[in-house]
Motif scaffolding. Sequence first.
Motif, short mmCIF file in Angstrom:
data_model
loop_
_atom_site.label_atom_id
_atom_site.label_comp_id
_atom_site.label_asym_id
_atom_site.label_seq_id
_atom_site.Cartn_x
_atom_site.Cartn_y
_atom_site.Cartn_z
N VAL A 10 7.99 -16.12 -16.87
CA VAL A 10 7.73 -16.10 -18.26
C VAL A 10 9.00 -16.48 -18.89
N PHE A 36 9.34 -19.17 -21.61
CA PHE A 36 8.50 -19.28 -22.68
C PHE A 36 9.14 -18.09 -23.96
N THR A 75 12.16 -19.94 -25.47
CA THR A 75 11.66 -20.89 -26.56
C THR A 75 11.29 -20.28 -27.55
N ALA A 76 10.51 -19.14 -27.55
CA ALA A 76 10.01 -18.52 -28.63
C ALA A 76 11.13 -17.73 -29.61
N TRP A 83 5.58 -27.11 -26.37
CA TRP A 83 5.11 -25.97 -26.49
C TRP A 83 4.05 -26.01 -25.27
N ILE A 138 5.58 -26.57 -21.76
CA ILE A 138 6.18 -25.08 -21.34
C ILE A 138 5.15 -24.40 -20.59
N LEU A 139 3.98 -24.36 -21.15
CA LEU A 139 2.64 -23.58 -20.77
C LEU A 139 2.22 -24.15 -19.85
N PHE A 190 4.71 -23.15 -16.87
CA PHE A 190 4.19 -21.66 -16.59
C PHE A 190 3.23 -21.50 -15.84
N SER A 199 15.58 -25.23 -26.59
CA SER A 199 13.98 -25.60 -26.35
C SER A 199 13.84 -26.85 -25.53
N PRO A 232 12.64 -25.67 -20.20
CA PRO A 232 11.72 -25.98 -19.26
C PRO A 232 12.37 -26.22 -17.90
N TYR A 253 12.56 -23.84 -14.72
CA TYR A 253 11.60 -23.92 -13.89
C TYR A 253 12.00 -24.62 -12.38
#
Length: 314
Positions: free
Chosen positions: A111, A114, A117-118, A133, A136-137, A140, A252, A256, A259
Amino acid sequence: MASVSDTYSGNLQGMALMAGCMLLLPGMDAIAKYMANMQGMSPGQVTFYRFFFQLACTLPFLMLLQGRNAFRAKRPFLNLLRGALHGAASLCFFAAVKYMPLADVFAIYFVEPFILTALSALFLGETVGWRRWLAILVGFGGAMIVIQPSWEVFGTTALLPVLCAFLFALYMFLNRAIGNADSPMTMQIMSGVGGTVFMGAAMLLGHAADSPDFTPSLPINTLGFALLVLLGVLSGYLHLLVVKAFRMAPLSVLAPFQYFEIIAATVLGYSLFGDFPTPSKWLGIGIIVGSGLFILWREHKRNRNMSGNAIASP
């Protein structure tokens, strides 16, 4: 002011550097799990040695390059805070890998990109488009496919990687927030000092509270000592490169690629601890890699369009 081509080149170099570091960093966590399970060392003690040897292994090299200037931080409090946050995050992670499979911990931990990035969008004003976005989701979601953590199986221990993710996101956020005020070498020294002091205090308090996760001990053999030194070397120099990557590209863009850690974690979990990846894990890994490659493709396309527009403009 940097040109479009310079920005594009910097972003690509930052992404390549970040991807490489993320593939190597899980080696630290494998060492921590080995020391806890095979050599009986508490997670708190492993974390303390990690920062102590990080400082011991990097300090001579950094002093050689910068002399006393390496300690002259323009933002000493923020740099020490980075070290304390890093120490707290590492403690949570090393405690989690003592009790849980390596891939499980990483699955919950992811998580963090995420959150990162926020933070970059909310506090640094970095532009994050809907496609990024979404990527990235999707990444995740791939991490969750690798292993579905269960409260019934792991209990409150499953919260440790979540806490680690939040603390490490704050640490990475400060890397960018500090900007170019201090050199990466100075930041690394101050981080090592902050982490060592924090973990020294945590060991004293934890041991006084009679917590088994803070039991003080020494390595039981030469292999254990060598692994702890290697842990410090990997921590010191790989995180120095991570700081450099964040000077090349926005948060940003790089988020990613964190991961990629789960790829190395899955391989190490299988080769060292017998955790054989199931077909669902391989599917999740493929999704994670795909999300990172999509970000790379979008960055290439966006900068190519910007270059075309700049050439066409009078």
